[in-house]
Design a protein around this motif. Structure first.
Motif, PDB file in Angstrom:
ATOM      1  N   PHE A 144      -0.580  -0.243 -11.304  1.00 31.34           N
ATOM      2  CA  PHE A 144      -0.459   0.664 -10.161  1.00 31.34           C
ATOM      3  C   PHE A 144      -1.702   0.631  -9.274  1.00 31.34           C
ATOM      4  CE2 PHE A 144       3.491   1.676 -11.719  1.00 31.34           C
ATOM      5  CZ  PHE A 144       3.429   1.969 -13.070  1.00 31.34           C
ATOM      6  N   GLU A 145      -2.219  -0.565  -9.102  1.00 36.76           N
ATOM      7  CA  GLU A 145      -3.322  -0.775  -8.165  1.00 36.76           C
ATOM      8  C   GLU A 145      -2.954  -1.951  -7.269  1.00 36.76           C
ATOM      9  OE1 GLU A 145      -6.075   2.223  -9.578  1.00 36.76           O
ATOM     10  OE2 GLU A 145      -5.790   1.101  -7.724  1.00 36.76           O
ATOM     11  N   ALA A 146      -3.594  -2.028  -6.129  1.00 34.30           N
ATOM     12  CA  ALA A 146      -3.372  -3.167  -5.238  1.00 34.30           C
ATOM     13  C   ALA A 146      -4.431  -4.232  -5.493  1.00 34.30           C
ATOM     14  CB  ALA A 146      -3.445  -2.695  -3.780  1.00 34.30           C
ATOM     15  N   ASN A 168     -17.817   4.983 -15.464  1.00 32.07           N
ATOM     16  CA  ASN A 168     -18.022   6.048 -14.480  1.00 32.07           C
ATOM     17  C   ASN A 168     -16.814   6.254 -13.577  1.00 32.07           C
ATOM     18  OD1 ASN A 168     -20.666   7.228 -14.993  1.00 32.07           O
ATOM     19  ND2 ASN A 168     -21.397   5.131 -14.670  1.00 32.07           N
ATOM     20  N   SER A 169     -15.749   5.549 -13.880  1.00 34.87           N
ATOM     21  CA  SER A 169     -14.456   5.822 -13.257  1.00 34.87           C
ATOM     22  C   SER A 169     -13.393   5.285 -14.212  1.00 34.87           C
ATOM     23  CB  SER A 169     -14.349   5.164 -11.875  1.00 34.87           C
ATOM     24  OG  SER A 169     -13.310   5.774 -11.140  1.00 34.87           O
ATOM     25  N   PRO A 170     -12.375   6.107 -14.528  1.00 36.49           N
ATOM     26  CA  PRO A 170     -11.487   5.789 -15.658  1.00 36.49           C
ATOM     27  C   PRO A 170     -10.830   4.412 -15.631  1.00 36.49           C
ATOM     28  CG  PRO A 170     -11.122   8.025 -14.893  1.00 36.49           C
ATOM     29  CD  PRO A 170     -12.056   7.385 -13.912  1.00 36.49           C
ATOM     30  N   GLY A 178     -12.875   5.340   3.733  1.00 30.06           N
ATOM     31  CA  GLY A 178     -13.790   5.155   2.614  1.00 30.06           C
ATOM     32  C   GLY A 178     -13.957   3.668   2.420  1.00 30.06           C
ATOM     33  N   LYS A 179     -14.436   3.277   1.241  1.00 26.92           N
ATOM     34  CA  LYS A 179     -14.486   1.856   0.872  1.00 26.92           C
ATOM     35  C   LYS A 179     -15.169   0.998   1.946  1.00 26.92           C
ATOM     36  CE  LYS A 179     -10.433   2.587  -2.027  1.00 26.92           C
ATOM     37  NZ  LYS A 179     -10.843   2.394  -3.420  1.00 26.92           N
ATOM     38  N   ILE A 180     -14.401   0.265   2.748  1.00 27.38           N
ATOM     39  CA  ILE A 180     -15.007  -0.691   3.690  1.00 27.38           C
ATOM     40  C   ILE A 180     -15.941  -0.010   4.677  1.00 27.38           C
ATOM     41  CG2 ILE A 180     -14.512  -2.357   5.545  1.00 27.38           C
ATOM     42  CD1 ILE A 180     -11.878  -2.973   4.072  1.00 27.38           C
ATOM     43  N   PHE A 231      -3.441  10.345   7.931  1.00 28.05           N
ATOM     44  CA  PHE A 231      -3.351   9.035   7.274  1.00 28.05           C
ATOM     45  C   PHE A 231      -4.582   8.853   6.392  1.00 28.05           C
ATOM     46  CE2 PHE A 231       0.406   8.144   9.165  1.00 28.05           C
ATOM     47  CZ  PHE A 231       0.581   6.998   9.939  1.00 28.05           C
ATOM     48  N   ASP A 232      -4.310   8.704   5.108  1.00 30.09           N
ATOM     49  CA  ASP A 232      -5.394   8.371   4.195  1.00 30.09           C
ATOM     50  C   ASP A 232      -5.577   6.850   4.240  1.00 30.09           C
ATOM     51  OD1 ASP A 232      -6.058   8.889   0.626  1.00 30.09           O
ATOM     52  OD2 ASP A 232      -7.033   7.670   2.159  1.00 30.09           O
ATOM     53  N   GLU A 233      -6.535   6.417   5.023  1.00 30.04           N
ATOM     54  CA  GLU A 233      -6.798   4.981   5.194  1.00 30.04           C
ATOM     55  C   GLU A 233      -8.080   4.575   4.462  1.00 30.04           C
ATOM     56  OE1 GLU A 233      -5.311   2.522   7.928  1.00 30.04           O
ATOM     57  OE2 GLU A 233      -4.653   3.946   9.446  1.00 30.04           O
ATOM     58  N   VAL A 234      -8.365   5.293   3.408  1.00 32.01           N
ATOM     59  CA  VAL A 234      -9.535   4.947   2.586  1.00 32.01           C
ATOM     60  C   VAL A 234      -9.428   3.487   2.145  1.00 32.01           C
ATOM     61  CG1 VAL A 234     -10.598   5.354   0.322  1.00 32.01           C
ATOM     62  CG2 VAL A 234     -10.055   7.277   1.819  1.00 32.01           C
ATOM     63  N   MET A 235      -8.225   3.058   1.802  1.00 31.98           N
ATOM     64  CA  MET A 235      -8.020   1.677   1.332  1.00 31.98           C
ATOM     65  C   MET A 235      -7.656   0.743   2.495  1.00 31.98           C
ATOM     66  SD  MET A 235      -5.311   0.478  -1.562  1.00 31.98           S
ATOM     67  CE  MET A 235      -5.988   1.422  -2.904  1.00 31.98           C
ATOM     68  N   THR A 236      -6.837   1.204   3.413  1.00 33.20           N
ATOM     69  CA  THR A 236      -6.301   0.325   4.458  1.00 33.20           C
ATOM     70  C   THR A 236      -7.207   0.257   5.694  1.00 33.20           C
ATOM     71  OG1 THR A 236      -5.066   2.222   5.310  1.00 33.20           O
ATOM     72  CG2 THR A 236      -3.909   0.753   3.781  1.00 33.20           C
ATOM     73  N   SER A 291     -17.586   9.876  -0.014  1.00 32.97           N
ATOM     74  CA  SER A 291     -16.515   9.252  -0.804  1.00 32.97           C
ATOM     75  C   SER A 291     -15.174   9.524  -0.123  1.00 32.97           C
ATOM     76  CB  SER A 291     -16.480   9.845  -2.223  1.00 32.97           C
ATOM     77  OG  SER A 291     -16.056  11.209  -2.162  1.00 32.97           O
ATOM     78  N   GLY A 292     -14.180   8.796  -0.568  1.00 35.56           N
ATOM     79  CA  GLY A 292     -12.834   9.034  -0.068  1.00 35.56           C
ATOM     80  C   GLY A 292     -12.329  10.413  -0.470  1.00 35.56           C
ATOM     81  N   THR A 293     -12.704  10.820  -1.685  1.00 35.86           N
ATOM     82  CA  THR A 293     -12.301  12.149  -2.154  1.00 35.86           C
ATOM     83  C   THR A 293     -12.805  13.239  -1.218  1.00 35.86           C
ATOM     84  OG1 THR A 293     -12.187  11.489  -4.487  1.00 35.86           O
ATOM     85  CG2 THR A 293     -12.620  13.817  -4.032  1.00 35.86           C
ATOM     86  N   GLU A 294     -14.076  13.137  -0.864  1.00 32.10           N
ATOM     87  CA  GLU A 294     -14.623  14.140   0.063  1.00 32.10           C
ATOM     88  C   GLU A 294     -13.905  14.089   1.404  1.00 32.10           C
ATOM     89  OE1 GLU A 294     -19.146  13.299  -0.463  1.00 32.10           O
ATOM     90  OE2 GLU A 294     -18.920  15.135   0.679  1.00 32.10           O
ATOM     91  N   GLY A 351      -1.144   2.107  -1.758  1.00 37.96           N
ATOM     92  CA  GLY A 351      -1.976   1.149  -2.495  1.00 37.96           C
ATOM     93  C   GLY A 351      -2.345   1.643  -3.881  1.00 37.96           C
ATOM     94  N   ASN A 352      -1.829   2.807  -4.244  1.00 33.95           N
ATOM     95  CA  ASN A 352      -2.172   3.377  -5.556  1.00 33.95           C
ATOM     96  C   ASN A 352      -0.963   3.492  -6.456  1.00 33.95           C
ATOM     97  OD1 ASN A 352      -5.161   4.186  -5.685  1.00 33.95           O
ATOM     98  ND2 ASN A 352      -4.530   4.780  -3.622  1.00 33.95           N
ATOM     99  N   MET A 353       0.091   2.777  -6.074  1.00 31.08           N
ATOM    100  CA  MET A 353       1.241   2.611  -6.965  1.00 31.08           C
ATOM    101  C   MET A 353       1.592   1.124  -6.965  1.00 31.08           C
ATOM    102  SD  MET A 353       4.041   4.763  -4.693  1.00 31.08           S
ATOM    103  CE  MET A 353       3.277   5.929  -3.589  1.00 31.08           C
TER     104      MET A 353
HETATM  105  P1  KE4 Z   1     -13.112   7.698  -3.770  1.00 32.42           P
HETATM  106  O1  KE4 Z   1     -13.383   9.159  -3.972  1.00 32.42           O
HETATM  107  O2  KE4 Z   1     -12.841   6.959  -5.074  1.00 32.42           O
HETATM  108  O3  KE4 Z   1     -14.173   7.008  -2.900  1.00 32.42           O
HETATM  109  O4  KE4 Z   1     -11.782   7.561  -2.892  1.00 32.42           O
HETATM  110  C1  KE4 Z   1     -10.612   8.183  -3.360  1.00 32.42           C
HETATM  111  C2  KE4 Z   1      -9.418   7.516  -2.715  1.00 32.42           C
HETATM  112  C3  KE4 Z   1      -8.805   8.135  -1.652  1.00 32.42           C
HETATM  113  N1  KE4 Z   1      -7.745   7.570  -1.037  1.00 32.42           N
HETATM  114  C4  KE4 Z   1      -7.270   6.359  -1.430  1.00 32.42           C
HETATM  115  C5  KE4 Z   1      -6.090   5.770  -0.719  1.00 32.42           C
HETATM  116  C6  KE4 Z   1      -7.875   5.674  -2.511  1.00 32.42           C
HETATM  117  O5  KE4 Z   1      -7.380   4.471  -2.889  1.00 32.42           O
HETATM  118  C7  KE4 Z   1      -8.966   6.247  -3.162  1.00 32.42           C
HETATM  119  C8  KE4 Z   1      -9.647   5.588  -4.344  1.00 32.42           C
HETATM  120  N2  KE4 Z   1      -9.026   4.401  -4.821  1.00 32.42           N
HETATM  121  C9  KE4 Z   1      -9.252   4.081  -6.219  1.00 32.42           C
HETATM  122  C10 KE4 Z   1      -8.454   2.833  -6.586  1.00 32.42           C
HETATM  123  N3  KE4 Z   1      -7.151   2.825  -6.148  1.00 32.42           N
HETATM  124  C11 KE4 Z   1     -10.685   3.887  -6.503  1.00 32.42           C
HETATM  125  C12 KE4 Z   1     -10.984   3.248  -7.827  1.00 32.42           C
HETATM  126  C13 KE4 Z   1     -11.376   4.259  -8.849  1.00 32.42           C
HETATM  127  O6  KE4 Z   1     -10.836   5.372  -8.855  1.00 32.42           O
HETATM  128  O7  KE4 Z   1     -12.252   3.888  -9.661  1.00 32.42           O
END
Ligand code: KE4
Length: 438
Positions: A410-412, A31-33, A277-279, A249-254, A127-130, A221-223
């Motif tokens: 390319f992941e952390a 459900n995620s590549p 996002g995430k945490i 600042f996209d702090e979805v990860m940080t 989600s982080g995307t949203e 965190g995505n490279m």
């Molecule tokens: P989501 O839509 O996956 O919740 O968040 C997107 C997103 C946005 N911004 C940052 C900095 C992100 O790292 C992410 C999503 N991270 C990936 C892994 N690096 C999620 C894992 C995946 O895609 O399955």
């Protein structure tokens, strides 16, 4: 079941059977590549249970987890207080689609914790995307400008406007980075190298008066994991202010990972908007965006920028996120997380040097990266010099020895409060064996 060590995390018969079954009805069985292990080869082990820093696979292996469900599990998997909070909320109803008290409590705590939101507001999404998609729409709606600037190799979720191939030059118009993304969707997306404030300045100058936002992962965190160069974030702040461009600042990860207030607290640079996002969801689907009150007051129903979501702010995600945030505030684990991660990274550096394996290592708080290259890594171009075949061998070797790493160069990597001294020692013992045979 073939006779294999209890820690061998490679996909066994049961995982393979489940993967084959999943692939019948889910594209690629995932459900995620990234979960498909395509870039490292082999098949993914299926996870039956997770607790603390341990994953139990369907083949009976027990693995040390450095993916932490891509970041959310900062308190370890299945933290009892969080699970209890979710269960307690669930008994009152899974979703109301109406206002509930905990949303305001949670929003207040997020705003109190994140510097850019301190006098501002926050909107919960799923989600982080949203979060990033909405923040960029807000920046465009507020400024009336159309261009956005992102970094080559930066990932901000899969909204069309962000799926752009790296621009050949700072001011070139974006070209689609995925099938299905029309030219028009990325025409106004400009890419610049991470850690290159000059290129960002050039893009702002080339499109003076028409750049709505700069969106950046303050720690890439995505490279892999690439920290900001000294002064880089401060310069982006200065440039955004000068050009009346919204700094996001996209702090979805940080967010909540590298400090309670995220990278913006750690580096002392306050953006105009922050995406989370995430945490923030404690492992449940929660995203958020927020910041300056004048910006956030442009969001419906207060203003003309529309954004909505059926399950935004739902009781379970709020319960998980609120309890997670309360525990982080109470326990302040950041010093310990820093020390544990430093021990891991220093141990990896020593082990790789012992076996003459050229690697670049970086960590910021409990997120780290390892590149198989002798070239210092400051941006995506540098990261791409990593020896991907060697990374795949490294990944498989560590998995076979019970260490579950992100299945992509390319992941952390991520630690949790459940990673203790013995966890690090076991990890380093495995790494020494793998480096010896690389
Ligand atoms: P989501 O839509 O996956 O919740 O968040 C997107 C997103 C946005 N911004 C940052 C900095 C992100 O790292 C992410 C999503 N991270 C990936 C892994 N690096 C999620 C894992 C995946 O895609 O399955």
């Amino acid at each position: 079941m073939i006779d294999r060590p209890a820690h061998d995390g490679r996909a066994g018969a049961r995982s393979r059977e489940l993967f084959e079954r999943a692939a019948r009805h889910i594209p690629g069985g995932v459900n995620s590549p990234v979960r498909a292990f395509s870039s490292v080869g082999g098949q993914p082990p299926f996870i039956r249970r997770a607790h603390g820093c341990t994953l139990e696979t369907e083949d009976g292996a027990s693995l040390i987890d450095y993916v932490c469900t891509w970041g959310p599990a900062l308190l370890g998997h299945g933290r009892e207080e969080v699970v209890d909070a979710v269960c307690e909320a669930a008994r009152r109803g899974l979703s109301f689609g109406a206002c509930a008290a905990a949303e305001g409590e949670f929003a207040a705590l997020i705003c109190a914790s994140v510097p850019s939101m301190r006098d501002g507001m926050v909107r919960l999404v799923n989600s982080g995307t949203e979060a990033t998609m909405s923040a960029l729409r807000l920046a465009r709606g507020f400024t009336g400008k159309t261009k956005i600037i992102k970094c080559d190799g930066g990932y901000h979720g899969h909204a069309d406007l962000l799926l752009v191939a790296a621009g050949s030059g700072a001011a070139t118009l974006g070209i689609p980075g995925s099938a299905g993304v029309p030219e028009g969707a990325v025409r106004d997306t400009l890419t610049v190298p991470f850690n290159d404030a000059e290129a960002t300045a050039a893009a702002l100058t080339a499109h003076r008066g028409d750049v709505a936002a700069i969106i950046v992962e303050p720690i890439a965190g995505n490279m892999g994991c690439i920290p900001p160069a000294p002064g880089y974030l401060q310069e982006l702040r200065r440039l955004a202010t000068e050009h009346e461009t919204v700094l996001i600042f996209d702090e979805v990860m940080t967010g909540f990972r590298v400090a309670l207030g995220g990278a913006q607290e750690r580096y002392g640079v306050t953006p105009d908007l922050t995406c989370l996002g995430k945490i923030v969801g404690g492992g449940l689907p929660v995203g958020a965006y927020g910041g300056r009150r004048d910006l956030m007051s442009t969001i419906a129903p207060l203003g003309p920028v529309y954004q909505a979501g059926t399950l935004s702010g739902n009781p379970l995600g709020v319960a998980a996120g609120l309890k997670t945030l309360q525990l982080l505030i109470e326990e302040d684990p950041y010093g310990s997380l820093e020390r544990t991660t430093r021990k891991l990274v220093e141990g990896l550096a020593q082990a790789s040097a012992t076996h003459d394996i050229p690697v670049q290592l970086a960590h910021v708080g409990p997120m780290f990266g390892l590149f198989f290259t002798a070239r210092p890594v400051a941006n995506y171009e540098d990261a791409k010099t990593s020896d991907l075949a060697r990374f795949s061998t490294w990944h498989a070797g560590m998995l076979e020895r019970g260490v579950y790493l992100a299945p992509s160069q390319f992941e952390a990597g991520f630690l949790s409060t459940a990673h203790d001294e013995s966890t690090i020692e076991r990890t380093l013992a495995a790494a020494a064996q793998v480096f010896e045979n690389l």
